[in-house]
Design a protein around this motif. Sequence first.
Motif, PDB file in Angstrom:
ATOM      1  N   GLU A   1      10.255 -14.229 -16.212  1.00 58.12           N
ATOM      2  CA  GLU A   1       9.182 -13.883 -17.148  1.00 58.12           C
ATOM      3  C   GLU A   1       8.337 -12.730 -16.596  1.00 58.12           C
ATOM      4  O   GLU A   1       7.905 -11.853 -17.343  1.00 58.12           O
ATOM      5  N   CYS A   2       8.116 -12.732 -15.283  1.00 60.05           N
ATOM      6  CA  CYS A   2       7.384 -11.616 -14.652  1.00 60.05           C
ATOM      7  C   CYS A   2       8.185 -10.325 -14.757  1.00 60.05           C
ATOM      8  O   CYS A   2       7.636  -9.257 -15.051  1.00 60.05           O
ATOM      9  N   ALA A   3       9.481 -10.414 -14.513  1.00 59.02           N
ATOM     10  CA  ALA A   3      10.340  -9.229 -14.616  1.00 59.02           C
ATOM     11  C   ALA A   3      10.324  -8.675 -16.037  1.00 59.02           C
ATOM     12  O   ALA A   3      10.285  -7.451 -16.247  1.00 59.02           O
ATOM     13  N   ALA A   4      10.321  -9.587 -17.029  1.00 58.88           N
ATOM     14  CA  ALA A   4      10.286  -9.158 -18.434  1.00 58.88           C
ATOM     15  C   ALA A   4       8.992  -8.424 -18.754  1.00 58.88           C
ATOM     16  O   ALA A   4       8.946  -7.597 -19.671  1.00 58.88           O
ATOM     17  N   GLY A   5       7.939  -8.723 -17.991  1.00 57.27           N
ATOM     18  CA  GLY A   5       6.655  -8.060 -18.193  1.00 57.27           C
ATOM     19  C   GLY A   5       6.439  -6.877 -17.259  1.00 57.27           C
ATOM     20  O   GLY A   5       5.334  -6.309 -17.233  1.00 57.27           O
ATOM     21  N   GLY A   6       7.461  -6.518 -16.485  1.00 58.58           N
ATOM     22  CA  GLY A   6       7.338  -5.380 -15.585  1.00 58.58           C
ATOM     23  C   GLY A   6       6.308  -5.580 -14.488  1.00 58.58           C
ATOM     24  O   GLY A   6       5.692  -4.623 -13.995  1.00 58.58           O
ATOM     25  N   VAL A   7       6.110  -6.822 -14.073  1.00 57.44           N
ATOM     26  CA  VAL A   7       5.087  -7.136 -13.059  1.00 57.44           C
ATOM     27  C   VAL A   7       5.509  -6.592 -11.697  1.00 57.44           C
ATOM     28  O   VAL A   7       6.658  -6.755 -11.265  1.00 57.44           O
ATOM     29  N   THR A   8       4.586  -5.931 -11.018  1.00 58.71           N
ATOM     30  CA  THR A   8       4.783  -5.508  -9.632  1.00 58.71           C
ATOM     31  C   THR A   8       4.414  -6.681  -8.730  1.00 58.71           C
ATOM     32  O   THR A   8       3.341  -7.275  -8.895  1.00 58.71           O
ATOM     33  N   HIS A   9       5.295  -7.010  -7.805  1.00 62.18           N
ATOM     34  CA  HIS A   9       5.108  -8.221  -6.992  1.00 62.18           C
ATOM     35  C   HIS A   9       5.134  -7.851  -5.512  1.00 62.18           C
ATOM     36  O   HIS A   9       6.155  -7.410  -5.001  1.00 62.18           O
ATOM     37  N   TRP A  10       3.976  -8.028  -4.844  1.00 60.55           N
ATOM     38  CA  TRP A  10       3.884  -7.766  -3.405  1.00 60.55           C
ATOM     39  C   TRP A  10       3.769  -9.091  -2.660  1.00 60.55           C
ATOM     40  O   TRP A  10       2.761  -9.799  -2.791  1.00 60.55           O
ATOM     41  N   GLN A  11       4.783  -9.424  -1.899  1.00 61.34           N
ATOM     42  CA  GLN A  11       4.759 -10.672  -1.128  1.00 61.34           C
ATOM     43  C   GLN A  11       5.756 -10.592   0.022  1.00 61.34           C
ATOM     44  O   GLN A  11       6.925 -10.267  -0.223  1.00 61.34           O
ATOM     45  N   PRO A  12       5.318 -10.850   1.263  1.00 61.20           N
ATOM     46  CA  PRO A  12       3.945 -11.185   1.671  1.00 61.20           C
ATOM     47  C   PRO A  12       3.047  -9.950   1.728  1.00 61.20           C
ATOM     48  O   PRO A  12       3.500  -8.872   2.119  1.00 61.20           O
ATOM     49  N   CYS A  13       1.814 -10.137   1.325  1.00 57.14           N
ATOM     50  CA  CYS A  13       0.828  -9.068   1.375  1.00 57.14           C
ATOM     51  C   CYS A  13      -0.536  -9.702   1.624  1.00 57.14           C
ATOM     52  O   CYS A  13      -0.955 -10.580   0.874  1.00 57.14           O
ATOM     53  N   ARG A  14      -1.192  -9.264   2.671  1.00 54.58           N
ATOM     54  CA  ARG A  14      -2.496  -9.842   3.018  1.00 54.58           C
ATOM     55  C   ARG A  14      -3.619  -9.008   2.430  1.00 54.58           C
ATOM     56  O   ARG A  14      -3.561  -7.776   2.446  1.00 54.58           O
TER      57      ARG A  14
ATOM     58  N   GLY B   1     -16.387  -2.662 -14.940  1.00 58.82           N
ATOM     59  CA  GLY B   1     -16.540  -2.326 -13.536  1.00 58.82           C
ATOM     60  C   GLY B   1     -15.171  -2.244 -12.879  1.00 58.82           C
ATOM     61  O   GLY B   1     -14.131  -2.329 -13.530  1.00 58.82           O
ATOM     62  N   CYS B   2     -15.181  -2.064 -11.557  1.00 60.04           N
ATOM     63  CA  CYS B   2     -13.915  -1.896 -10.833  1.00 60.04           C
ATOM     64  C   CYS B   2     -13.940  -2.698  -9.534  1.00 60.04           C
ATOM     65  O   CYS B   2     -14.942  -2.700  -8.816  1.00 60.04           O
ATOM     66  N   TYR B   3     -12.839  -3.392  -9.260  1.00 56.70           N
ATOM     67  CA  TYR B   3     -12.661  -4.089  -7.992  1.00 56.70           C
ATOM     68  C   TYR B   3     -11.789  -3.231  -7.081  1.00 56.70           C
ATOM     69  O   TYR B   3     -10.701  -2.800  -7.480  1.00 56.70           O
ATOM     70  N   ARG B   4     -12.279  -2.978  -5.879  1.00 50.98           N
ATOM     71  CA  ARG B   4     -11.467  -2.286  -4.870  1.00 50.98           C
ATOM     72  C   ARG B   4     -11.085  -3.324  -3.813  1.00 50.98           C
ATOM     73  O   ARG B   4     -11.956  -3.989  -3.242  1.00 50.98           O
ATOM     74  N   ILE B   5      -9.785  -3.459  -3.613  1.00 51.04           N
ATOM     75  CA  ILE B   5      -9.253  -4.500  -2.732  1.00 51.04           C
ATOM     76  C   ILE B   5      -8.474  -3.841  -1.608  1.00 51.04           C
ATOM     77  O   ILE B   5      -7.549  -3.058  -1.859  1.00 51.04           O
ATOM     78  N   GLU B   6      -8.852  -4.140  -0.377  1.00 54.14           N
ATOM     79  CA  GLU B   6      -8.075  -3.660   0.770  1.00 54.14           C
ATOM     80  C   GLU B   6      -6.906  -4.608   0.985  1.00 54.14           C
ATOM     81  O   GLU B   6      -7.064  -5.835   0.939  1.00 54.14           O
ATOM     82  N   SER B   7      -5.717  -4.051   1.203  1.00 53.76           N
ATOM     83  CA  SER B   7      -4.544  -4.897   1.414  1.00 53.76           C
ATOM     84  C   SER B   7      -3.644  -4.309   2.485  1.00 53.76           C
ATOM     85  O   SER B   7      -3.787  -3.136   2.866  1.00 53.76           O
ATOM     86  N   SER B   8      -2.696  -5.115   2.962  1.00 58.42           N
ATOM     87  CA  SER B   8      -1.754  -4.649   3.991  1.00 58.42           C
ATOM     88  C   SER B   8      -0.780  -3.613   3.431  1.00 58.42           C
ATOM     89  O   SER B   8      -0.037  -2.997   4.186  1.00 58.42           O
ATOM     90  N   LYS B   9      -0.784  -3.412   2.114  1.00 60.05           N
ATOM     91  CA  LYS B   9       0.065  -2.387   1.483  1.00 60.05           C
ATOM     92  C   LYS B   9      -0.776  -1.249   0.915  1.00 60.05           C
ATOM     93  O   LYS B   9      -0.302  -0.478   0.076  1.00 60.05           O
ATOM     94  N   GLY B  10      -2.028  -1.160   1.371  1.00 58.26           N
ATOM     95  CA  GLY B  10      -2.904  -0.091   0.919  1.00 58.26           C
ATOM     96  C   GLY B  10      -3.966  -0.568  -0.045  1.00 58.26           C
ATOM     97  O   GLY B  10      -3.914  -1.700  -0.544  1.00 58.26           O
ATOM     98  N   PRO B  11      -4.959   0.283  -0.335  1.00 59.66           N
ATOM     99  CA  PRO B  11      -6.053  -0.112  -1.227  1.00 59.66           C
ATOM    100  C   PRO B  11      -5.584  -0.246  -2.680  1.00 59.66           C
ATOM    101  O   PRO B  11      -4.645   0.427  -3.113  1.00 59.66           O
ATOM    102  N   ILE B  12      -6.241  -1.144  -3.403  1.00 61.04           N
ATOM    103  CA  ILE B  12      -5.903  -1.426  -4.798  1.00 61.04           C
ATOM    104  C   ILE B  12      -7.189  -1.322  -5.608  1.00 61.04           C
ATOM    105  O   ILE B  12      -8.255  -1.754  -5.155  1.00 61.04           O
ATOM    106  N   GLU B  13      -7.082  -0.796  -6.818  1.00 58.59           N
ATOM    107  CA  GLU B  13      -8.224  -0.782  -7.729  1.00 58.59           C
ATOM    108  C   GLU B  13      -7.818  -1.390  -9.064  1.00 58.59           C
ATOM    109  O   GLU B  13      -6.724  -1.126  -9.568  1.00 58.59           O
ATOM    110  N   THR B  14      -8.709  -2.217  -9.620  1.00 63.37           N
ATOM    111  CA  THR B  14      -8.432  -2.880 -10.904  1.00 63.37           C
ATOM    112  C   THR B  14      -9.736  -3.307 -11.563  1.00 63.37           C
ATOM    113  O   THR B  14     -10.696  -3.661 -10.875  1.00 63.37           O
ATOM    114  N   PRO B  15      -9.793  -3.277 -12.906  1.00 60.73           N
ATOM    115  CA  PRO B  15     -10.982  -3.809 -13.582  1.00 60.73           C
ATOM    116  C   PRO B  15     -10.942  -5.323 -13.767  1.00 60.73           C
ATOM    117  O   PRO B  15     -11.966  -5.941 -14.037  1.00 60.73           O
ATOM    118  N   LYS B  16      -9.753  -5.936 -13.611  1.00 60.31           N
ATOM    119  CA  LYS B  16      -9.593  -7.374 -13.852  1.00 60.31           C
ATOM    120  C   LYS B  16      -8.922  -8.022 -12.648  1.00 60.31           C
ATOM    121  O   LYS B  16      -7.819  -7.619 -12.250  1.00 60.31           O
TER     122      LYS B  16
END
Length: 410
Positions: free
Chosen positions: A124-137, A154-169
Amino acid sequence: MSTPHRFDVVVVGAGAAGLFCAGLAGQRGLRVLLVDHAERIAEKIRISGGGRANFTNRDLDVRAPQRHYIGDNPNFCRSALSRYAPQQFIDLVQKHGIAFHEKHKGQLFCDGSSQQIIDMLLAECAAGGVTHWQPCRLGEIVFSAPEAGATGPGCYRIESSKGPIETPKLVIATGGLSIPQIGASDFGYRIAGQFGLRVVPPRPALVPLTFGGEAWAPYAALAGLALPVRIETGAKKEKTAFLEDLLFTHRGLSGPAVLQISSYWKPGAPLVLDFAPGVDVAEALGDAKRRSKKLIANELAALVPARLADAWVGQDPALQRPVNEAADKALAALAERIARWQIVPSGTEGYKKAEVTAGGVDTRDLSSQTMESKQPGLYFIGEVVDVTGWLGGYNFQWAWASAHACAMAL
């Protein structure tokens, strides 16, 4: 600074709720990132139901689903559960060609492996084109409110082991503290606290109960013995009872009856057990006294398992004789003990044996329609929320329903 990865939605936690929400949101046209810190995906689904995944319960009453759930506000779950019913998930399971069966009391299990449910959710995730990072801290999460006069979120900025991420949700689906050996953490509670949301203190639920001291010694030898019982705890309006199977262990009691009652039990409160539900034990023993010369233990073994009968009789010399020679008072006391055995647990087996975590993000700070918190763009779904279901597929159904409510709102 490296360029951030931008997504419409970031779902943290690739368990039941997170996988389902990510797939649904992706299929609705959103760019979704699903992140999890664990090496293996959806371990809790994999080990559930003895490896066959008790994925829902068809007996859930969508008109009053809250009677199968606890929390500071059990009614909170009604909206999501009434809008995504067990049959809707069953339809999805059937669409993917997964064979299943009903065990008892509406509990549905895969005929094959629980891996089939995991594979279905990944599809179902593949059908939705979901990007999946695991393991990722994940590291620091910072929210930037929209500038004055701006119409966007607004915007959430998230630091991760695969680089910074930005998202409104940002959707938190990280579960509770149960079964730390497969990656459970307090991440969701920490995020709630960071953004000023209240958390109902977590505690182990659907968990075996322990009994310490010498008083338990006669029963420790019964480890492995199972039998149907009626079990209750609480007083007056708070009294709760279940008719289920009980299992004796070396350290205490387990089995469906105890797992169910453990969610309602409060430390220091007694449990009351009826080991012969539906039987008038006093009448049965009185009848035996009039017609039989067998030992009391032998007569008692017609009502409860012989090992349990021997354990009780062995503790009282007044019962170690033929039933026709027993005092009426002794038989009456024995009957009362079988029908209303009161015992106070010393504690629980803790999170390592708990199937779920009770407590969690306070529902007063969440929308029952969308699962969005008072913090804009921050959502909580599944076990991390203060909604805990009965044993038997109810917690998975809450995962599916809360994920669906969230995905439809995103």
